[in-house]
Design an enzyme around this catalytic site. Structure first.
Site, PDB file in Angstrom:
ATOM      1  N   ASP A 286      44.334  40.973  30.455  1.00  0.00           N
ATOM      2  CA  ASP A 286      43.514  39.782  30.193  1.00  0.00           C
ATOM      3  C   ASP A 286      44.265  38.923  29.179  1.00  0.00           C
ATOM      4  O   ASP A 286      44.429  39.318  28.021  1.00  0.00           O
ATOM      5  CB  ASP A 286      42.143  40.205  29.641  1.00  0.00           C
ATOM      6  CG  ASP A 286      41.215  39.016  29.389  1.00  0.00           C
ATOM      7  OD1 ASP A 286      41.691  37.866  29.412  1.00  0.00           O
ATOM      8  OD2 ASP A 286      40.008  39.247  29.155  1.00  0.00           O
TER       9      ASP A 286
ATOM     10  N   SER B 149      32.726  36.983  27.512  1.00  0.00           N
ATOM     11  CA  SER B 149      33.601  36.205  26.647  1.00  0.00           C
ATOM     12  C   SER B 149      32.844  35.764  25.392  1.00  0.00           C
ATOM     13  O   SER B 149      32.267  36.597  24.701  1.00  0.00           O
ATOM     14  CB  SER B 149      34.127  35.012  27.459  1.00  0.00           C
ATOM     15  OG  SER B 149      35.179  34.380  26.806  1.00  0.00           O
TER      16      SER B 149
ATOM     17  N   HIS C  82      40.452  37.419  33.042  1.00  0.00           N
ATOM     18  CA  HIS C  82      39.442  37.365  31.997  1.00  0.00           C
ATOM     19  C   HIS C  82      38.034  37.521  32.556  1.00  0.00           C
ATOM     20  O   HIS C  82      37.077  37.577  31.801  1.00  0.00           O
ATOM     21  CB  HIS C  82      39.588  36.019  31.265  1.00  0.00           C
ATOM     22  CG  HIS C  82      38.690  35.870  30.073  1.00  0.00           C
ATOM     23  ND1 HIS C  82      38.602  36.828  29.081  1.00  0.00           N
ATOM     24  CD2 HIS C  82      37.833  34.883  29.718  1.00  0.00           C
ATOM     25  CE1 HIS C  82      37.730  36.417  28.158  1.00  0.00           C
ATOM     26  NE2 HIS C  82      37.244  35.250  28.522  1.00  0.00           N
TER      27      HIS C  82
END
Lengths: 269, 382
Positions: A218, A94, A246
């Site tokens: 996602d 991320s 995610h």
């Protein structure tokens, strides 16, 4: 205090293996990698908690310093210097995919290969660019976080009790359970930095072999955002993991580890 | 991977709150009637979709960044406040608790989703009130800091034939305003007044009282030559003040008398200044008096001495009461700092401030104010 102590770093695996640094994203700490990192024990595996997150030393958190992602990237580089490691593969989830981009720019000889797990260079839509969110959505995230400290206040009492009882294991258990709990003001600042940031221009600076890993579904980093990263990092490889969410390293750890391994050890990196 | 077993029966479907069965990636497997009512969606628009699709953007992100990792790690989440968003955009505040059952294969997550509109309004009011209180406190702190900055002169005035060095360190991180202050001002051609004090209490009110004390000392010193007279009048002024604050201070009047400075000292509940001779010996000067604004029958006395090459150091109790690993710095510790420094006003003040800070390992638990005088009589006026 050493950088390793400040960032609660753990170094494991083969002493002469190529370093792999696993960096968690916004939310929880290094425990996020527990199903993937052990698969790389033939490498020098470095796990850490970003400043303010997980088991890092929050006394060392300086709000003025951590108002830019570069500060987190500098921490990673400082850790590698302290541990005397170079030519590392940085596996960033991320926002830490972007921290990896910045760390590579700071010290290309230390961070020489990037694995980006569910990356997004910009979360907010802009013109034709699809990030998946609006400014109001990010306000909503901050408001949701304000209403949910997720037991931030609770673990301290438990830790004191466990210490008094002489139970180190009690402390360890509490720490593990608190890995998603972040001091509310720090969580707020990190969320804002993550979701309001724009690192699209930084992607062109990447000169490292790069793997972009994304989930089939996602809602945080949508496929368009992953594709944008892939298309803007020269020579990068895009792999889509057949999972929902995610965090493919949690929901599909086997497939995630396999994809990373074939990239890192398959001659492409 | 086989699909999780769907719940059956009337009891589940008629529960008076939303109930969800989810797979391990938090995709809805089954939803009861109350859940469909909350979401205002038919079953096909709920089942088979990620739970995030039912939530606001903030909840969607939080589910992925926090709740799913917590469920995987600890097997449960409790009392999470989220918003369900209906197709027409209405937000329905809900409280979600969920447990993960990892003993079955594949693992399942069971969630209770309860509407909490009323409670959320109440919480929002509380949150707003807390914010307002925090911002009011921050404003008050900023005001007090700004006010106090006016009570501590940036540098003492330049006085001919006299060296004056002052030092001040606020307590702790500097956000809490204490009542220490000092002032040096001229009352006549060759007459000066030095005052150093400590108003009881902390915060904006103490700072306001400090401003008032400083102002009154200036005015009274113009009318009364004897420092103990100044203190007597100041005592009455402060006693008439409706606030509960009182004040300790050391007041010195300095007159240049040709070949020496005459120092008249009066004390109001304040530790006596320390006089240091050129041989390094240190003695206290002045006689103890009562604090001003505290007692019905205050007592103040004036002590006079001549200064030629001595130094005199005024200080507040933040110095002597500095707590360190080895206990309080104390009067003896202070006397050692004064005696150990070079015979110079600046050096002595610096030695005392730094010594007190070093004693408590850098973080002052109370304000520290120090002011040192020393005659500079190289070439004397006639």
């Amino acid at each position: 205090m050493s950088v390793a102590a400040r960032l609660n770093a753990h170094v494991d695996g083969a002493v002469d293996g190529r370093p792999m640094v696993f960096v968690h994203g916004f939310g929880c700490g290094q425990q996020m990698w527990r199903f993937v990192a052990p698969a790389f024990d033939d490498h020098r595996v470095v796990l850490l908690d970003l400043a303010g997150s997980g088991g890092s030393d929050v006394r060392a958190y300086d709000a003025a310093r951590y108002d830019r992602l570069e500060a987190y990237a500098q921490d990673v580089v400082d850790l590698l210097v302290e541990l005397d490691l170079d030519d590392a593969v940085l596996v960033g989830h991320s926002v830490s995919a972007m921290i990896g981009v910045l760390a590579h720019a700071l010290a290309p000889e230390r961070v020489s290969t990037l694995v980006m797990v569910a990356p997004s260079a910009r979360y907010i839509d802009e013109g034709d660019y699809v990030g998946g969110f609006s400014e109001a959505d990010i306000d909503d995230l901050l408001a949701t976080m304000d209403r949910n400290h997720l037991g931030w206040q609770a673990p301290l009492a438990g830790m004191v009790g466990a210490t008094a009882a002489g139970g180190d294991t009690g402390v360890a258990a509490e720490l593990e359970e608190s890995f998603c709990r972040t001091r509310p003001d720090i969580a707020r600042q990190f969320a804002s930095l993550t979701f309001r940031g724009d690192n699209r221009a930084d992607l062109a600076r990447v000169a490292a072999p790069t793997l972009v890993l994304q989930s089939a579904v996602d809602v945080v980093a949508p496929p368009e955002a992953g594709r944008f990263v892939h298309e803007n990092v020269r020579g990068s490889q895009l792999v889509t993991i057949d999972t929902v969410g995610h965090s493919p390293h949690l929901t599909a750890p086997g497939a995630t580890a396999d994809a990373i391994r074939s990239f890192v050890d398959g001659g492409r990196a | 991977m086989s699909a999780p077993h769907r719940p059956e029966g009337v009891e589940w479907s008629l529960l008076p709150g939303g109930a969800l069965l989810l797979d391990d990636a938090l995709v809805v497997v089954a939803a009861n009637h109350a859940m469909l009512d909350l979401a205002a969606r038919p079953e096909p628009d709920v089942v088979g979709r990620p739970i995030g699709d039912l939530l606001s953007a903030g909840g969607r992100i939080m589910t992925q960044t926090h709740l799913l990792p917590m469920l995987r790690r600890t097997g449960r989440i409790d009392e999470v406040a989220l918003d369900v968003v209906t197709p027409d955009g209405t937000r329905v505040p809900v409280m979600v608790s969920a447990t993960r059952d990892g003993d079955v294969t594949p693992a399942v997550v069971r969630a209770l989703v309860v509407g909490v509109s009323e409670r959320r309004r109440y919480e929002s009011d509380l949150l707003r009130a807390t914010r307002e209180a925090e911002s009011a406190r921050a404003a008050a702190d900023a005001l007090a800091v700004a006010l106090q900055a006016t009570l501590i002169p940036p540098a003492p005035p330049v006085v001919e034939h006299l060296d004056i060095a002052a030092g001040y360190r606020p307590a702790g991180d500097g956000n809490e305003v204490g009542g220490d202050f000092y002032d040096v001002f001229q009352t006549g051609g060759r007459s000066w007044v030095v005052v150093l004090g400590d108003v009881s209490g902390k915060g904006a009110l103490a700072a306001a009282v400090t401003a008032s004390v400083r102002h009154h000392v200036r005015a009274l010193a113009m009318q009364h030559a004897d420092p103990s007279e100044v203190l007597r009048h100041l005592d009455r002024t402060l006693a008439d003040d409706p606030t509960d604050h009182f004040c300790t201070l050391a007041l010195g009047r300095l007159d240049l008398l040709g070949d020496r400075w005459r120092l008249d000292v009066s004390l109001a509940g304040h530790p006596p200044p320390l006089l240091r001779r050129t041989d390094g010996s240190v003695v206290e000067v002045g006689e103890y008096g009562t604090p001003v604004g505290l007692l019905p029958r205050p007592e103040f006395g004036t002590v006079s001495l001549d200064l030629v090459d001595e130094t005199v150091t005024f200080y507040t109790d933040g110095v002597t009461e500095a707590q360190g690993p080895s206990g309080m710095l104390g009067e003896d510790g202070l006397a050692r700092l004064v005696a150990g420094a070079p015979h110079d006003a600046r050096a002595i003040t610096a030695a005392v401030v730094e010594g007190a800070l070093a004693h408590q390992v850098g973080l002052a638990s109370d304000d520290i104010a120090v002011l040192t005088l020393s005659p500079r009589l190289g070439r004397l006026p006639g």
